[in-house]
Write an enzyme that holds these catalytic residues in place. Structure first.
Site, short mmCIF file in Angstrom:
data_model
loop_
_atom_site.label_atom_id
_atom_site.label_comp_id
_atom_site.label_asym_id
_atom_site.label_seq_id
_atom_site.Cartn_x
_atom_site.Cartn_y
_atom_site.Cartn_z
N SER A 1 21.16 18.93 -13.37
CA SER A 1 21.13 19.88 -12.25
C SER A 1 19.72 20.02 -11.69
O SER A 1 18.73 19.92 -12.43
CB SER A 1 21.61 21.22 -12.77
N TYR B 1 21.23 28.67 -18.00
CA TYR B 1 21.97 27.50 -17.50
C TYR B 1 21.03 26.30 -17.37
O TYR B 1 21.32 25.21 -17.87
CB TYR B 1 22.61 27.82 -16.14
#
Ligand SMILES: NC(=O)c1ccc[n+]([C@@H]2O[C@H](COP(=O)([O-])OP(=O)(O)OC[C@H]3O[C@@H](n4cnc5c(N)ncnc54)[C@H](O)[C@@H]3O)[C@@H](O)[C@H]2O)c1
Length: 322
Positions: free
Chosen positions: A129, A154
């Site tokens: 990501s 995350y």
């Protein structure tokens, strides 16, 4: 030979599966229909895939070791993996960090354990990501930048997934490629992400919170471009065992205010906005440097937000019967 796709009921996974089936590949898909957002949308994404005889589905949790590793015996012909299953969402990762470690770190480890057991594995592709760039100030982000300051749990789990993959490549001589996706949007998108939230709020006349006082910028990447990029990478493993990382993003950082204007135009309705400071875990700006991705795979994003947002809105209205 067969491609394993984890997270096949997800936004990106379902469309990668559709593209691979369309060109005649055999696909084994797994998903646990996690309740992070409405599983009805996930069932709807998987339904058309299940009509294809070349598609096999297993409802499985990647963090459950025994059933996942059993796939190595059940499907010994898997020669490529596209690992997309994850617990996404920056904000929730701060309030419920455990779910993120479970799916994104334990899950990544177990999928890597599966990968090393597959006798014919040629390529392990997985989703990382843009969030790994965290507190980095220099834009656009390059895969050669140091990424030691993730600003959400995350992001830390996605970076951990990259590090674990690096170790497995070293230990077991895998060919692995990590893709750092940048804010993917489009038809069949995620209800927890800004395009979905903006469209819903505008239609319902509710205020949209503009974090960073409306100064946030995002590299919005259209789903078809992301699918094309993922497939192009899958088709081109490195020649020797190695771990490569690439950015997959539109390379066109957009002001959130401009995105809201495009939604207003596509929906024919004005947005009500509320300026808010940045929240913990939120990045002010993301922008991808994709020079290496273009050089190595000939991949270039094609769909600009001016074209992509109306397409998303068209799907959003049809899906919600509006
Ligand atoms: N969409 C984006 O903008 C974006 C940006 C950066 C990175 N990513 C990454 O890309 C990948 C795909 O994202 P997405 O947007 O399609 O998300 P998504 O939530 O729509 O898809 C992920 C899928 O994984 C499944 N899943 C979650 N935990 C699981 C588990 N333990 N076992 C099995 N299945 C599980 C979910 O049910 C879901 O269907 C993820 O790894 C995500 O972190 C996405």
């Amino acid at each position: 030979m067969t491609i394993l796709i984890t997270g096949v009921a997800g936004f990106v996974g379902s469309q990668v599966a559709r593209a691979l089936l369309a060109r005649g590949e055999r696909v084994v898909g797994i998903d646990n229909f996690s309740p992070y957002y409405d599983p009805v949308l996930k069932f709807a994404r998987v339904k058309p895939l299940r009509d294809n005889k070349a598609f096999t589905f297993h409802e499985l949790d990647i963090a459950e070791r025994e059933p996942l590793l059993a796939l190595a015996d059940q499907h010994r012909d898997i020669d490529r993996i596209v690992h997309l299953a994850a617990q996404p969402g920056v904000r929730q990762s701060i309030t419920d960090p455990y779910a993120y470690i479970q799916a994104n770190v334990m899950g990544q480890l177990i999928v890597l354990e599966l990968a090393r057991r597959l006798p014919d594995l040629k390529h392990f592709v997985y989703a990382s990501s843009s969030s790994v760039y965290g507190a980095n100030a220099e834009l656009p982000y390059r895969t050669t930048d140091r990424v030691d300051h993730p600003v959400s749990v995350y992001a830390a789990t996605k970076r951990s997934g990259e590090l674990l993959t690096d170790t497995y490549v070293h230990l077991y001589k895998l060919k692995a490629t990590g893709l750092r996706y940048f804010t993917v949007y489009g038809p069949w998108g995620r209800p927890d992400m800004s395009p979905f939230i903006f469209a819903k709020a505008i239609l319902e006349g509710r205020p949209i919170k503009l974090f960073h006082l409306g100064f946030a910028k995002r590299d919005f990447s259209y789903i078809d471009d992301i699918v094309a990029g993922t497939v192009a990478v899958l088709d081109k493993p490195a020649e020797t065992p190695s771990h490569r990382l690439y950015n997959l993003g539109a390379a066109d950082s957009e002001e959130i205010i401009h995105i809201i204007e495009l939604f207003e135009k596509a929906l024919g309705k004005k947005a009500v906005t509320e300026l808010k400071p940045g929240e913990p875990g939120d990045m002010l700006e993301t922008a991808a440097d994709i020079a290496e991705t273009t050089r190595d795979f000939g991949w270039k994003p094609k769909v600009k937000v001016e074209e992509g947002i109306p397409k998303f809105v068209e799907w959003f209205k049809a899906y919600n019967g509006l």
